[in-house]
Design a protein around this motif. Structure first.
Motif, mmCIF file in Angstrom:
data_model
loop_
_atom_site.group_PDB
_atom_site.id
_atom_site.type_symbol
_atom_site.label_atom_id
_atom_site.label_comp_id
_atom_site.label_asym_id
_atom_site.label_seq_id
_atom_site.Cartn_x
_atom_site.Cartn_y
_atom_site.Cartn_z
ATOM 1 N N GLY A 43 4.735 -0.267 -17.875
ATOM 2 C CA GLY A 43 4.260 -0.944 -16.678
ATOM 3 C C GLY A 43 5.059 -2.195 -16.404
ATOM 4 N N VAL A 44 4.803 -2.807 -15.258
ATOM 5 C CA VAL A 44 5.512 -4.009 -14.823
ATOM 6 C C VAL A 44 4.482 -5.035 -14.379
ATOM 7 C CG1 VAL A 44 7.232 -4.952 -13.231
ATOM 8 C CG2 VAL A 44 7.424 -2.584 -14.018
ATOM 9 N N ASP A 53 8.895 -0.487 -7.171
ATOM 10 C CA ASP A 53 10.244 0.068 -7.315
ATOM 11 C C ASP A 53 10.735 -0.039 -8.762
ATOM 12 O OD1 ASP A 53 12.757 1.118 -6.038
ATOM 13 O OD2 ASP A 53 13.541 -0.747 -6.868
ATOM 14 N N ILE A 54 10.493 -1.198 -9.386
ATOM 15 C CA ILE A 54 10.907 -1.389 -10.777
ATOM 16 C C ILE A 54 10.132 -0.442 -11.691
ATOM 17 C CG2 ILE A 54 10.938 -3.013 -12.703
ATOM 18 C CD1 ILE A 54 11.395 -5.236 -10.621
ATOM 19 N N HIS A 55 8.837 -0.292 -11.424
ATOM 20 C CA HIS A 55 8.018 0.602 -12.236
ATOM 21 C C HIS A 55 8.501 2.047 -12.120
ATOM 22 C CE1 HIS A 55 4.219 2.983 -13.039
ATOM 23 N NE2 HIS A 55 4.435 2.362 -14.178
ATOM 24 N N GLU A 56 8.881 2.445 -10.918
ATOM 25 C CA GLU A 56 9.373 3.806 -10.726
ATOM 26 C C GLU A 56 10.667 4.036 -11.507
ATOM 27 O OE1 GLU A 56 9.118 7.694 -9.414
ATOM 28 O OE2 GLU A 56 7.647 6.071 -9.344
ATOM 29 N N ILE A 107 -0.029 -8.077 -26.137
ATOM 30 C CA ILE A 107 0.697 -7.263 -25.170
ATOM 31 C C ILE A 107 0.990 -8.093 -23.941
ATOM 32 C CG2 ILE A 107 0.596 -5.217 -23.695
ATOM 33 C CD1 ILE A 107 0.766 -4.581 -26.620
ATOM 34 N N ARG A 108 2.241 -8.002 -23.477
ATOM 35 C CA ARG A 108 2.627 -8.665 -22.226
ATOM 36 C C ARG A 108 3.019 -7.608 -21.219
ATOM 37 N NH1 ARG A 108 0.860 -12.840 -20.781
ATOM 38 N NH2 ARG A 108 2.676 -13.423 -19.581
#
Length: 276
Positions: free
Chosen positions: A124-125, A175-178, A275-276
């Protein structure tokens, strides 16, 4: 200094089966340590390239203990690992954490191993911003900004986010997650639609990741080295020299004591659930 370096290498080889120099003659195994937040890829990628180009290095273990980090360094290390796997066998050994960016860089390996309690996944982002508008009002501070466009200061901590700001920033995150999901699906040879349900940012234990197909086997570092030897066509019971990096600057006395397996410091264990 040359004599001292030779003594350290000899101690590491004869007492620990390892050396820290690529100059050591004979076949060897490479270790890449990926630890902490990923904010830069240069040192790690330089070491990966050295191991890739050295013909005496028969295979590489990525020892990952990483909660994530910036996107671009994660992608650069991912691509370096892809190139490494084209040259020689690569096995990932996950320690306490291999989450988000830590999983991203692990995905291209030929084999991924985790401990049952390793925290991994977290595909994830996240983008975090603070809104200090109310605080500044109480302090009597007024903010002024001149921008070339209405989205130039989107996410500014000095004003509330508008619906247009939110839509724009969510577009960046999506977009970054994709890209993240597509790279993992490609590296792990998983259908992207099969991956999406667990690629929502959730963290998984090693046990859960094994069932989800994100890791291949459960085991620790020693088991990972054995698996690497098998992939390299080597005897898994045979001790081999190990080269490890990227190198960290340490006092020469600690290097000697470390070579003969004497510990001169004590560290508190890192939490495996941050977790980050």
């Amino acid at each position: 200094m040359i004599l001292l370096a030779g003594v350290i290498a000899a101690f590491r080889f004869f007492f620990g089966g390892e050396t820290s120099s690529l100059d050591f003659d004979g076949d060897k195994i490479g270790i890449v340590r990926i630890e902490g937040m990923l904010t830069d890829s240069e040192e790690i990628n330089t070491w990966i390239r050295e191991l890739r180009d050295d013909k005496s290095v028969k295979g590489v273990v990525l020892r990952v203990n990483c909660p994530g980090g910036a996107v671009a360094p994660s992608q650069e290390i991912y691509n370096a690992v892809v190139r490494l796997t084209a040259a020689k066998p690569v096995v990932v050994s996950m320690s306490s954490l291999a989450a988000s960016g830590g999983y991203y860089v692990s995905a291209p390996a030929h084999l991924i191993m985790a401990n049952p309690s390793t925290i991994t996944g977290s595909i994830g982002v996240i983008m975090e911003m603070s809104n200090l508008e109310g605080l500044f009002e109480k302090l009597g501070i007024q903010r002024q900004a001149l921008t070339s466009g209405k989205l130039k200061d989107a996410g500014s901590p000095f004003r509330a986010m508008t619906p247009e700001d939110r839509k724009y920033l969510m577009g960046l995150i999506a977009d970054i997650h994709e890209q993240f999901v597509a790279d993992v699906a490609k590296a792990r040879k998983i259908d992207i639609n099969t991956l999406r349900p667990i690629a929502d940012g959730r963290a998984l234990t090693g046990n859960q990741a094994l069932k989800a197909g994100l890791v291949d086997k459960l085991g620790g570092f020693e088991e990972a080295v054995e698996e690497l030897k098998i992939l390299c066509g080597l005897d898994p019971t045979k001790r081999m020299p190990v080269v490890e990096g990227p190198e960290k600057d340490e006092p020469w006395l600690r290097q000697i004591l470390g070579a003969i397996r004497l510990d001169v410091h004590t560290d508190l264990p890192e939490s495996g659930v941050v977790i980050r």
